[in-house]
Motif scaffolding. Structure first.
Motif, short mmCIF file in Angstrom:
data_model
loop_
_atom_site.label_atom_id
_atom_site.label_comp_id
_atom_site.label_asym_id
_atom_site.label_seq_id
_atom_site.Cartn_x
_atom_site.Cartn_y
_atom_site.Cartn_z
N PRO A 107 0.69 -1.13 -0.22
CA PRO A 107 -0.21 0.06 0.03
C PRO A 107 0.98 1.30 0.09
O PRO A 107 0.48 2.22 -0.27
N ARG A 108 2.12 1.28 0.62
CA ARG A 108 2.82 2.39 0.47
C ARG A 108 3.16 2.87 -0.94
O ARG A 108 3.59 4.29 -1.01
N VAL A 109 3.31 1.96 -1.91
CA VAL A 109 3.33 2.46 -3.36
C VAL A 109 2.18 3.01 -4.05
O VAL A 109 2.60 3.62 -5.15
N LEU A 110 1.17 2.97 -3.49
CA LEU A 110 -0.16 3.54 -4.14
C LEU A 110 0.04 4.94 -4.22
O LEU A 110 0.06 5.47 -3.27
N PRO A 111 -0.03 5.52 -5.57
CA PRO A 111 0.05 6.87 -5.56
C PRO A 111 -1.35 7.64 -4.66
O PRO A 111 -2.00 7.08 -4.69
N THR A 112 -0.88 8.72 -4.01
CA THR A 112 -1.73 9.34 -3.24
C THR A 112 -2.72 10.26 -3.89
O THR A 112 -3.89 10.29 -3.58
N SER A 113 -2.40 10.69 -5.07
CA SER A 113 -3.11 11.74 -5.98
C SER A 113 -2.54 11.60 -7.33
O SER A 113 -1.42 11.22 -7.76
N VAL A 114 -3.67 11.41 -8.11
CA VAL A 114 -3.48 11.11 -9.56
C VAL A 114 -4.09 12.23 -10.41
O VAL A 114 -5.38 12.65 -10.23
N ILE A 115 -3.47 12.86 -11.22
CA ILE A 115 -4.07 14.13 -12.03
C ILE A 115 -3.76 13.53 -13.40
O ILE A 115 -2.99 13.50 -14.02
N TYR A 116 -5.31 13.45 -13.89
CA TYR A 116 -5.16 12.95 -15.44
C TYR A 116 -5.61 14.15 -16.20
O TYR A 116 -6.85 14.80 -16.05
N ASP A 117 -4.60 14.62 -17.08
CA ASP A 117 -4.80 15.84 -17.77
C ASP A 117 -4.75 15.36 -19.27
O ASP A 117 -3.37 15.05 -19.72
N PRO A 118 -5.57 15.12 -20.07
CA PRO A 118 -5.57 14.72 -21.49
C PRO A 118 -4.62 15.60 -22.50
O PRO A 118 -4.32 14.93 -23.28
N GLU A 119 -4.46 16.72 -21.87
CA GLU A 119 -3.43 17.42 -22.68
C GLU A 119 -2.27 16.91 -22.83
O GLU A 119 -1.23 17.01 -23.83
N LEU A 120 -1.70 16.11 -21.60
CA LEU A 120 -0.38 15.57 -21.40
C LEU A 120 -0.23 14.25 -22.32
O LEU A 120 0.99 13.95 -22.63
N THR A 121 -1.28 13.94 -22.84
CA THR A 121 -1.35 12.73 -23.76
C THR A 121 -1.18 13.06 -25.41
O THR A 121 -0.93 12.23 -26.19
N LEU A 122 -1.25 14.40 -25.64
CA LEU A 122 -1.27 14.84 -27.18
C LEU A 122 0.06 14.56 -27.68
O LEU A 122 0.06 14.40 -28.72
N SER A 123 1.13 14.65 -26.99
CA SER A 123 2.38 14.40 -27.51
C SER A 123 2.76 12.93 -27.60
O SER A 123 3.92 12.47 -28.10
N LEU A 124 1.85 12.05 -27.03
CA LEU A 124 2.33 10.63 -27.27
C LEU A 124 1.80 10.22 -28.68
O LEU A 124 0.85 10.15 -29.33
N PRO A 125 3.13 9.83 -29.12
CA PRO A 125 2.99 9.34 -30.58
C PRO A 125 1.92 8.20 -30.88
O PRO A 125 1.52 7.70 -29.92
N VAL A 126 1.25 8.23 -32.16
CA VAL A 126 0.23 7.26 -32.30
C VAL A 126 0.48 5.77 -32.07
O VAL A 126 -0.26 5.09 -31.60
N GLY A 127 1.56 5.39 -32.34
CA GLY A 127 1.94 3.94 -32.53
C GLY A 127 2.26 3.69 -30.88
O GLY A 127 1.54 2.78 -30.49
N MET A 128 2.68 4.57 -29.85
CA MET A 128 2.75 4.37 -28.64
C MET A 128 1.48 4.51 -27.88
O MET A 128 1.25 3.66 -26.78
N SER A 129 0.53 5.25 -28.45
CA SER A 129 -0.79 5.54 -28.03
C SER A 129 -1.63 4.03 -28.14
O SER A 129 -2.27 3.58 -27.26
N VAL A 130 -1.31 3.50 -29.37
CA VAL A 130 -1.96 2.37 -29.56
C VAL A 130 -1.67 1.05 -28.74
O VAL A 130 -2.32 0.60 -28.02
N THR A 131 -0.38 1.00 -28.35
CA THR A 131 0.37 -0.17 -27.77
C THR A 131 -0.08 0.22 -26.22
O THR A 131 -0.40 -0.86 -25.49
N SER A 132 0.10 1.49 -25.83
CA SER A 132 -0.28 1.61 -24.20
C SER A 132 -1.58 1.39 -24.15
O SER A 132 -2.01 0.96 -23.07
N GLY A 133 -2.67 1.87 -25.11
CA GLY A 133 -3.93 1.57 -25.11
C GLY A 133 -4.21 0.17 -24.85
O GLY A 133 -5.13 -0.47 -24.01
#
Length: 354
Positions: A143-169
């Motif tokens: 439980p110590r490694v669970l992030p205390t807070s997560v901020i999901y900002d879709p703008e931060l994924t805009l630079s993720l290349p298409v190929g990496m977006s697909v495999t990450s998905g």
């Protein structure tokens, strides 16, 4: 009749919205942190520096050496760096490699993590850590490694290349697929898994066509959040065992390996997981979900085989041995012959069968 089940929600704050990274300093202050170390890979060092600069005196600096599969040497170096910088928390800016490095520091010192995901990996939603030493990836839950807070900002994924977006998905989809037949699953987790898969199945082709569309990116990140949450709440099985083995021992790329292996692992387990298959049929809109996932990944340009990722015939026996050495929960019996057939098919990109 609903079967008996247990469900425990994980203690974390989640903020979701375009531009929400601007709220990071407020989040740091809410947690009572004074000096946070910003983590990233070398590839994302500029973004990490930007985040660090935005924090002003709250930042203890940037450590931009996160690596895939979290080598123990990198973890130990980051732990020393955090100590020398006087950090009382970490900001993990990136995907699973960076979040994993933050977890390695938290595992040693218990320092809180604020995660800013830039991929769809899902590690930010789990208390699962992983470290690779001497060619073997070891994982655990704490439980110590669970992030205390997560901020999901879709703008931060805009630079993720298409190929990496697909495999990450597809990496995210794999979490939800295994959650559907997990021994500690529940109706709540199944709902989240099915919805997460549905969202990603819809969003990934849209992102491939129009990668700068923030609505498509938001849909994918929403799906990845749900899939990651299922990973954090259940026990993973054969698919993840195989991918951890292939990544830790042969240094195969994480998301790409998940993408290739997923249809084969699902086909292997499908005869013993009818309820999971029904949910996947609804989520994918296809009677044969394993084949559909394989076809979709290829349509979107993902790697076609483990051979494309660097695995060889000579590696298969080692992988079989490691993947069957210790028992783990799986809906279908795990046998050496079965895993050998599965890996050989994935090695060669053969048609998906059970």
């Amino acid at each position: 009749m609903t079967s008996p089940f247990f469900y425990a929600s994980l203690p974390m704050r989640v903020s979701f919205g375009a531009g929400y990274r601007s709220k990071l300093a407020d989040e740091v202050n809410k947690l009572g942190l004074k000096r946070v170390l910003v983590l990233s890979t070398g590839f994302q060092e500029d973004l990490a520096q930007e985040i660090s600069d935005s924090l002003g005196d709250l930042s203890a600096g940037v450590y931009a050496k996160a690596e895939m599969h979290v080598p123990i040497e990198t973890a130990q170096d980051a732990q020393r760096f955090a100590t020398d910088a006087g950090a009382d928390g970490c900001i993990a800016v990136g995907g699973g490699s960076t979040t994993g490095l933050g977890k390695a520091i938290a595992l040693e010192y218990g320092t809180p993590i604020i995660a800013l995901p830039t991929t769809y990996a899902g590690s930010e939603m789990t208390p699962v850590w992983g470290l690779t030493a001497d060619g073997v990836k070891k994982t655990g839950k704490d439980p110590r490694v669970l992030p205390t807070s997560v901020i999901y900002d879709p703008e931060l994924t805009l630079s993720l290349p298409v190929g990496m977006s697909v495999t990450s998905g597809f990496n995210a989809i794999a979490h939800a697929v295994e959650a559907l037949y997990a021994p500690d699953g529940s109706p709540i987790i199944s709902l989240m898994a099915e919805e997460g898969i549905r969202a990603l199945i819809k969003a990934l082709p849209d992102i491939t066509r129009d990668p700068d569309n923030i609505e498509y990116r938001s849909e994918a990140l929403y799906g990845a959040w749900l899939c990651g949450a299922t990973l954090g709440a259940t026990t993973m099985s054969l698919h993840h065992k195989l991918c951890h083995t292939l990544g830790g021992t042969f240094n195969l790329p994480h998301a790409e390996t998940h993408t290739v292996v997923l249809p084969y692992a699902l086909a292997y387990n499908a005869p013993s997981a009818p309820s999971a298959v029904e949910a996947l049929q609804r989520a994918t809109g296809c009677a044969d979900p394993a084949t559909r996932l394989r076809e979709l990944s290829l349509e979107l340009g993902a790697p076609a085989s483990l051979r494309d990722l660097g695995l060889t015939e000579e590696n298969v026996e080692t992988a079989v041995d490691l993947a069957t050495r210790n028992p783990y929960a799986n809906p279908r019996e795990v046998t050496s012959d079965g895993i050998r057939r599965l890996l050989t098919a994935a090695l060669n990109g053969a048609p998906v069968t059970d």
